[in-house]
Design a protein around this motif. Structure first.
Motif, PDB file in Angstrom:
ATOM      1  N   PHE A 221       0.836  -1.188   0.000  1.00 12.15           N
ATOM      2  CA  PHE A 221       0.000   0.000   0.000  1.00 12.15           C
ATOM      3  C   PHE A 221       0.876   1.245   0.000  1.00 12.15           C
ATOM      4  O   PHE A 221       2.087   1.163   0.171  1.00 12.15           O
ATOM      5  N   GLY A 222       0.255   2.405  -0.153  1.00 12.00           N
ATOM      6  CA  GLY A 222       0.949   3.684  -0.016  1.00 12.00           C
ATOM      7  C   GLY A 222       0.826   4.157   1.422  1.00 12.00           C
ATOM      8  O   GLY A 222      -0.102   3.783   2.130  1.00 12.00           O
ATOM      9  N   PHE A 223       1.753   4.964   1.872  1.00 13.54           N
ATOM     10  CA  PHE A 223       1.695   5.437   3.262  1.00 13.54           C
ATOM     11  C   PHE A 223       2.272   6.840   3.377  1.00 13.54           C
ATOM     12  O   PHE A 223       2.967   7.316   2.500  1.00 13.54           O
ATOM     13  N   GLU A 224       1.969   7.506   4.459  1.00 11.45           N
ATOM     14  CA  GLU A 224       2.415   8.869   4.704  1.00 11.45           C
ATOM     15  C   GLU A 224       3.363   8.951   5.898  1.00 11.45           C
ATOM     16  O   GLU A 224       3.662  10.029   6.366  1.00 11.45           O
ATOM     17  N   LEU A 225       3.840   7.825   6.400  1.00 15.52           N
ATOM     18  CA  LEU A 225       4.680   7.804   7.602  1.00 15.52           C
ATOM     19  C   LEU A 225       5.979   8.580   7.414  1.00 15.52           C
ATOM     20  O   LEU A 225       6.325   9.432   8.220  1.00 15.52           O
ATOM     21  N   LEU A 226       6.703   8.287   6.349  1.00 15.87           N
ATOM     22  CA  LEU A 226       7.979   8.943   6.088  1.00 15.87           C
ATOM     23  C   LEU A 226       7.923   9.748   4.799  1.00 15.87           C
ATOM     24  O   LEU A 226       8.922   9.933   4.126  1.00 15.87           O
ATOM     25  N   GLY A 227       6.747  10.235   4.446  1.00 12.56           N
ATOM     26  CA  GLY A 227       6.520  10.902   3.175  1.00 12.56           C
ATOM     27  C   GLY A 227       5.744   9.957   2.282  1.00 12.56           C
ATOM     28  O   GLY A 227       5.702   8.761   2.519  1.00 12.56           O
ATOM     29  N   PRO A 228       5.084  10.488   1.249  1.00 11.07           N
ATOM     30  CA  PRO A 228       4.267   9.615   0.406  1.00 11.07           C
ATOM     31  C   PRO A 228       5.121   8.595  -0.335  1.00 11.07           C
ATOM     32  O   PRO A 228       6.221   8.899  -0.782  1.00 11.07           O
ATOM     33  N   GLY A 229       4.626   7.402  -0.415  1.00 13.83           N
ATOM     34  CA  GLY A 229       5.348   6.366  -1.136  1.00 13.83           C
ATOM     35  C   GLY A 229       4.803   4.999  -0.871  1.00 13.83           C
ATOM     36  O   GLY A 229       3.998   4.797   0.028  1.00 13.83           O
ATOM     37  N   PRO A 230       5.230   4.022  -1.667  1.00 11.44           N
ATOM     38  CA  PRO A 230       4.747   2.656  -1.506  1.00 11.44           C
ATOM     39  C   PRO A 230       5.409   1.948  -0.328  1.00 11.44           C
ATOM     40  O   PRO A 230       6.551   2.240   0.020  1.00 11.44           O
ATOM     41  N   ALA A 231       4.660   1.027   0.270  1.00  5.89           N
ATOM     42  CA  ALA A 231       5.171   0.296   1.426  1.00  5.89           C
ATOM     43  C   ALA A 231       4.770  -1.160   1.339  1.00  5.89           C
ATOM     44  O   ALA A 231       3.857  -1.531   0.611  1.00  5.89           O
ATOM     45  N   MET A 232       5.470  -2.001   2.094  1.00  6.51           N
ATOM     46  CA  MET A 232       5.149  -3.413   2.254  1.00  6.51           C
ATOM     47  C   MET A 232       4.967  -3.683   3.740  1.00  6.51           C
ATOM     48  O   MET A 232       5.834  -3.346   4.546  1.00  6.51           O
ATOM     49  N   HIS A 233       3.831  -4.252   4.092  1.00  7.71           N
ATOM     50  CA  HIS A 233       3.534  -4.606   5.473  1.00  7.71           C
ATOM     51  C   HIS A 233       3.576  -6.127   5.574  1.00  7.71           C
ATOM     52  O   HIS A 233       2.808  -6.822   4.907  1.00  7.71           O
ATOM     53  N   TYR A 234       4.497  -6.650   6.382  1.00  9.91           N
ATOM     54  CA  TYR A 234       4.619  -8.089   6.605  1.00  9.91           C
ATOM     55  C   TYR A 234       3.988  -8.444   7.941  1.00  9.91           C
ATOM     56  O   TYR A 234       4.278  -7.815   8.964  1.00  9.91           O
ATOM     57  N   ALA A 235       3.127  -9.459   7.943  1.00 10.42           N
ATOM     58  CA  ALA A 235       2.460  -9.940   9.148  1.00 10.42           C
ATOM     59  C   ALA A 235       2.948 -11.369   9.409  1.00 10.42           C
ATOM     60  O   ALA A 235       2.986 -12.188   8.492  1.00 10.42           O
ATOM     61  N   SER A 236       3.301 -11.666  10.665  1.00 15.50           N
ATOM     62  CA  SER A 236       3.815 -12.998  10.988  1.00 15.50           C
ATOM     63  C   SER A 236       3.531 -13.346  12.446  1.00 15.50           C
ATOM     64  O   SER A 236       2.893 -12.584  13.165  1.00 15.50           O
ATOM     65  N   LEU A 237       4.039 -14.476  12.865  1.00 12.68           N
ATOM     66  CA  LEU A 237       3.879 -14.996  14.228  1.00 12.68           C
ATOM     67  C   LEU A 237       2.406 -15.010  14.643  1.00 12.68           C
ATOM     68  O   LEU A 237       2.020 -14.469  15.674  1.00 12.68           O
ATOM     69  N   HIS A 238       1.581 -15.649  13.813  1.00 13.72           N
ATOM     70  CA  HIS A 238       0.151 -15.733  14.095  1.00 13.72           C
ATOM     71  C   HIS A 238      -0.116 -16.547  15.356  1.00 13.72           C
ATOM     72  O   HIS A 238       0.488 -17.587  15.568  1.00 13.72           O
ATOM     73  N   ARG A 239      -1.010 -16.017  16.195  1.00 14.14           N
ATOM     74  CA  ARG A 239      -1.476 -16.713  17.402  1.00 14.14           C
ATOM     75  C   ARG A 239      -2.992 -16.635  17.442  1.00 14.14           C
ATOM     76  O   ARG A 239      -3.584 -15.732  16.861  1.00 14.14           O
ATOM     77  N   ARG A 240      -3.606 -17.554  18.141  1.00 19.46           N
ATOM     78  CA  ARG A 240      -5.067 -17.543  18.266  1.00 19.46           C
ATOM     79  C   ARG A 240      -5.478 -16.856  19.563  1.00 19.46           C
ATOM     80  O   ARG A 240      -4.970 -17.159  20.634  1.00 19.46           O
ATOM     81  N   PHE A 241      -6.408 -15.914  19.419  1.00 19.01           N
ATOM     82  CA  PHE A 241      -7.033 -15.230  20.550  1.00 19.01           C
ATOM     83  C   PHE A 241      -8.536 -15.395  20.364  1.00 19.01           C
ATOM     84  O   PHE A 241      -9.071 -15.021  19.303  1.00 19.01           O
ATOM     85  N   ASP A 242      -9.207 -15.950  21.361  1.00 23.90           N
ATOM     86  CA  ASP A 242     -10.649 -16.205  21.263  1.00 23.90           C
ATOM     87  C   ASP A 242     -10.994 -16.946  19.977  1.00 23.90           C
ATOM     88  O   ASP A 242     -12.021 -16.702  19.345  1.00 23.90           O
ATOM     89  N   GLY A 243     -10.101 -17.849  19.533  1.00 25.64           N
ATOM     90  CA  GLY A 243     -10.350 -18.662  18.351  1.00 25.64           C
ATOM     91  C   GLY A 243     -10.050 -17.987  17.023  1.00 25.64           C
ATOM     92  O   GLY A 243     -10.246 -18.575  15.969  1.00 25.64           O
TER      93      GLY A 243
END
Length: 71
Positions: A14-36
């Motif tokens: 996605f694009g983001f405004e954190l460090l100025g406009p530009g494309p970003a990659m968000h990596y999600a990992s270490l999945h755990r179960r909470f309330d199923g």
């Protein structure tokens, strides 16, 4: 959005405004179960360069989730 073979979210581009406009990659990992519900507990954000790959030498944002609940 990119999912693994078991259906868990692994990457979002996605694009983001954190460090100025530009494309970003968000990596999600270490999945755990909470309330199923499977929740990625580690989130890393990297700047994406024009060829679609990321500059993984430098993490722009890191979030680790220790606990979650749903009501």
């Amino acid at each position: 959005m990119h999912f693994d073979e078991s259906g868990l979210l692994r990457r979002t581009d996605f694009g983001f405004e954190l460090l100025g406009p530009g494309p970003a990659m968000h990596y999600a990992s270490l999945h755990r179960r909470f309330d199923g519900i499977a929740v990625p507990t580690r989130h890393l954000l990297y700047v994406r360069i024009p060829d679609g790959t990321g500059t993984r030498e430098s993490t722009s944002l890191a979030i680790d989730i220790e606990d979650a609940y749903f009501t």
